[in-house]
Design a protein around this motif. Sequence first.
Motif, PDB file in Angstrom:
ATOM      1  N   GLY A  23       0.823  -1.210   0.000  1.00  0.00           N
ATOM      2  CA  GLY A  23       0.000   0.000   0.000  1.00  0.00           C
ATOM      3  C   GLY A  23       0.851   1.251   0.000  1.00  0.00           C
ATOM      4  O   GLY A  23       0.546   2.218  -0.714  1.00  0.00           O
ATOM      5  N   ARG A  24       1.921   1.238   0.794  1.00  0.00           N
ATOM      6  CA  ARG A  24       2.814   2.411   0.823  1.00  0.00           C
ATOM      7  C   ARG A  24       3.508   2.595  -0.513  1.00  0.00           C
ATOM      8  O   ARG A  24       3.694   3.725  -0.982  1.00  0.00           O
ATOM      9  N   LEU A  25       3.909   1.481  -1.140  1.00  0.00           N
ATOM     10  CA  LEU A  25       4.573   1.574  -2.440  1.00  0.00           C
ATOM     11  C   LEU A  25       3.603   2.083  -3.506  1.00  0.00           C
ATOM     12  O   LEU A  25       3.986   2.852  -4.397  1.00  0.00           O
ATOM     13  N   ALA A  26       2.320   1.671  -3.400  1.00  0.00           N
ATOM     14  CA  ALA A  26       1.316   2.106  -4.379  1.00  0.00           C
ATOM     15  C   ALA A  26       1.062   3.604  -4.283  1.00  0.00           C
ATOM     16  O   ALA A  26       0.681   4.233  -5.265  1.00  0.00           O
ATOM     17  N   LYS A  27       1.261   4.188  -3.092  1.00  0.00           N
ATOM     18  CA  LYS A  27       1.109   5.635  -2.959  1.00  0.00           C
ATOM     19  C   LYS A  27       2.194   6.373  -3.731  1.00  0.00           C
ATOM     20  O   LYS A  27       1.968   7.462  -4.254  1.00  0.00           O
ATOM     21  N   VAL A  28       3.386   5.791  -3.781  1.00  0.00           N
ATOM     22  CA  VAL A  28       4.491   6.408  -4.514  1.00  0.00           C
ATOM     23  C   VAL A  28       4.409   6.064  -5.999  1.00  0.00           C
ATOM     24  O   VAL A  28       4.757   6.877  -6.854  1.00  0.00           O
ATOM     25  N   LEU A  29       3.939   4.865  -6.298  1.00  0.00           N
ATOM     26  CA  LEU A  29       3.791   4.413  -7.686  1.00  0.00           C
ATOM     27  C   LEU A  29       2.327   4.044  -7.914  1.00  0.00           C
ATOM     28  O   LEU A  29       1.948   2.858  -7.820  1.00  0.00           O
ATOM     29  N   PRO A  30       1.470   5.019  -8.200  1.00  0.00           N
ATOM     30  CA  PRO A  30       0.029   4.729  -8.373  1.00  0.00           C
ATOM     31  C   PRO A  30      -0.267   3.690  -9.442  1.00  0.00           C
ATOM     32  O   PRO A  30      -1.333   3.086  -9.426  1.00  0.00           O
ATOM     33  N   ILE A  31       0.666   3.468 -10.361  1.00  0.00           N
ATOM     34  CA  ILE A  31       0.446   2.458 -11.403  1.00  0.00           C
ATOM     35  C   ILE A  31       0.224   1.082 -10.791  1.00  0.00           C
ATOM     36  O   ILE A  31      -0.487   0.241 -11.339  1.00  0.00           O
ATOM     37  N   LEU A  32       0.797   0.842  -9.602  1.00  0.00           N
ATOM     38  CA  LEU A  32       0.625  -0.445  -8.941  1.00  0.00           C
ATOM     39  C   LEU A  32      -0.805  -0.628  -8.435  1.00  0.00           C
ATOM     40  O   LEU A  32      -1.267  -1.760  -8.266  1.00  0.00           O
ATOM     41  N   GLU A  33      -1.508   0.491  -8.205  1.00  0.00           N
ATOM     42  CA  GLU A  33      -2.879   0.413  -7.710  1.00  0.00           C
ATOM     43  C   GLU A  33      -3.856   0.107  -8.832  1.00  0.00           C
ATOM     44  O   GLU A  33      -4.604  -0.875  -8.779  1.00  0.00           O
ATOM     45  N   TRP A  34      -3.857   0.981  -9.886  1.00  0.00           N
ATOM     46  CA  TRP A  34      -4.813   0.740 -10.956  1.00  0.00           C
ATOM     47  C   TRP A  34      -4.394  -0.408 -11.862  1.00  0.00           C
ATOM     48  O   TRP A  34      -5.220  -1.021 -12.539  1.00  0.00           O
ATOM     49  N   GLY A  35      -3.102  -0.750 -11.865  1.00  0.00           N
ATOM     50  CA  GLY A  35      -2.627  -1.843 -12.709  1.00  0.00           C
ATOM     51  C   GLY A  35      -3.158  -3.203 -12.284  1.00  0.00           C
ATOM     52  O   GLY A  35      -3.281  -4.123 -13.105  1.00  0.00           O
ATOM     53  N   ARG A  36      -3.505  -3.353 -10.971  1.00  0.00           N
ATOM     54  CA  ARG A  36      -3.994  -4.656 -10.483  1.00  0.00           C
ATOM     55  C   ARG A  36      -5.347  -5.027 -11.073  1.00  0.00           C
ATOM     56  O   ARG A  36      -5.685  -6.206 -11.172  1.00  0.00           O
ATOM     57  N   THR A  37      -6.142  -4.002 -11.424  1.00  0.00           N
ATOM     58  CA  THR A  37      -7.495  -4.281 -11.936  1.00  0.00           C
ATOM     59  C   THR A  37      -7.598  -4.053 -13.444  1.00  0.00           C
ATOM     60  O   THR A  37      -8.697  -3.963 -13.978  1.00  0.00           O
ATOM     61  N   TYR A  38      -6.461  -3.938 -14.111  1.00  0.00           N
ATOM     62  CA  TYR A  38      -6.482  -3.653 -15.548  1.00  0.00           C
ATOM     63  C   TYR A  38      -6.949  -4.887 -16.316  1.00  0.00           C
ATOM     64  O   TYR A  38      -6.443  -5.993 -16.130  1.00  0.00           O
ATOM     65  N   ASP A  39      -7.954  -4.698 -17.180  1.00  0.00           N
ATOM     66  CA  ASP A  39      -8.473  -5.827 -17.936  1.00  0.00           C
ATOM     67  C   ASP A  39      -8.698  -5.428 -19.400  1.00  0.00           C
ATOM     68  O   ASP A  39      -8.360  -4.316 -19.820  1.00  0.00           O
ATOM     69  N   ARG A  40      -9.289  -6.330 -20.169  1.00  0.00           N
ATOM     70  CA  ARG A  40      -9.453  -6.105 -21.608  1.00  0.00           C
ATOM     71  C   ARG A  40     -10.377  -4.927 -21.899  1.00  0.00           C
ATOM     72  O   ARG A  40     -10.113  -4.148 -22.808  1.00  0.00           O
TER      73      ARG A  40
END
Length: 607
Positions: A23-40
């Motif tokens: 969670g702390r890393l996702a705050k610095v790299l938001p791509i890790l947050e929205w990237g988890r739910t990325y779909d077709r």
Amino acid sequence: MSSSGAQGRSARAVAGTRTGGAGRLAKVLPILEWGRTYDRDVLTNDLVAAVIVTIMLIPQSLAYALLAGLPPVVGLYASILPLVAYAIFGTSRTLAVGPVAVISLMTASAAGAVAAQGTALYLEAAITLAALSGVMLAVMGMLRLGFLANLLSHPVISGFISASGLLIATSQLGHILGIPAGGDNWPEMLGSLASAIGSVNPWTMAIGIPATLFLFWARKGSKPLLLKLGLSARAADISAKIAPVVAVAVTILAVVLLDLGERGVNVVGAIPQGLPPFALPSTDLSLISQLWVPALLISIIGFVESVSVAQTLAAKRRQRISPDQELIGLGASNIASALSGGYPVTGGFARSVVNFDAGAQTPAAGAFTAVGIALAGLFLTPLLFNLPIATLAATIIVAVLSLVDLRTPGRLWRYSKADFAAHMATIGTTLLAGVEMGVIAGVAVGLLLYLWRASRPHAAIVGRVPESEHFRNVERHSVFTVPHILSIRIDESLTYLNARWLEEYVLEQVADRPAVRHVILMCSAVNEIDASGLESLEAINHRLIDAGIGLHLSEVKGPVMDRLQRTRFLDTLNGRVFLSQDRAFRELASNGGPPELPVDDAARGMI
């Protein structure tokens, strides 16, 4: 206790630690947050939005580089890696980063102060501006200084953008008319145009004026026409926004078919084909010392413009952005721009709205747009050889004149004369002295007016509304008062800015009312009392003691009371502290003489 239970708790603790770290890393790299739910489905929406924004961004990037006094290809360079960097570090799902009009104008002003346009030093200065701006933004983000955007009031920002729009549009008239023109401020630009008006190129006008009129029409008139032709509302809206591409294609065709290049129509010419080169900003301390102030202004203006757009679009989808992380995202984008031979960038309003309307779901749409721009740089630049400069100028004029707000001055005049003064000071200084002085003047006037207002806060003599416990201004309402009580409501915190004013105000009101035996300071709006405010309260207390008058406080907030209890003021106060103004008024109304009771200890800390 079983060993399996202990192992389970240990596993959960380890998992929790990993989740917290992620969670702390996702705050610095938001791509890790929205990237988890990325779909077709999200990918499809992002790709469609990227295609549309790419088509729009190619002529815009070329035009804004021209406005910045740089080769057109630099605009393409500034539209590739910065978008990728923002996709990694930015928090807005739909903000489109790249060159914008106001920042391009500020870049031209700053780089033009150290070198002549067209020289290697001028390009180096633009690249260095991007690097300096990127570092400043990133450092501010790490220090969590996102609140600094609040230092620029809306009237100041609105005035600066309106004046910049007028400056930009005026600076492009020379390209529309085919005459040389220049200047750093409005009088110089207008004088330059007037002196060269006799050498207008009719062929350039034949390109520039129709292109400008077409683009103006496309903003308002093309969508209704497309709707009548059967297009959906979304398709019509998006088609209207890519009108610059139509203007580019038609005018290139006109130049080729009519051989207008031989008739004096200036064209873009050869644009280097390929990907952005690797570049390094200057390390010359003398150059940096000349550019750091403009870079700071570019950073602040760019951040304010970008975060305003990002917050507006995020609110429409009930999303949130982090201003501090936005600083880091924009900082990374500008550093990426510098390293790829570009100039300062920020989030653009027009392209962000198009990105939003086209259905972009994540910042990946920006990364896909970067791929599209890169492909254009590799394969399409030869097609732009015959693109008229007048068409790019028309694109700029139409874009920036939409930023000029002619209604705000009237609204501000009716609502707040002080904000009107800050707004007009910003406009006037920007037009007469240039963009940098305009920002500085706007901030300075805004701060001076704020300090002036804070030094003379609103205070009102209040009385009780009949048959109620409410107290209102005696000049606005029919209220009940008694001659020996003076109730004053203070509508501002007591600080060094206004402490002396309050002292003078209270004593002046007491002097005008010989029958007064009790003064009640109603403190419901007082959120803070600093050391200077405390000294003024002590001075008022002593003066009233000498006059045989009691000083009382009512409705003191808990945090303020906590601080007062750490001082000797409550021990020396010759009146009482009341929980409510109504209680103070009722008890003192029956007491016509000076108080003999000590401070109401039971009332301290009750609020």
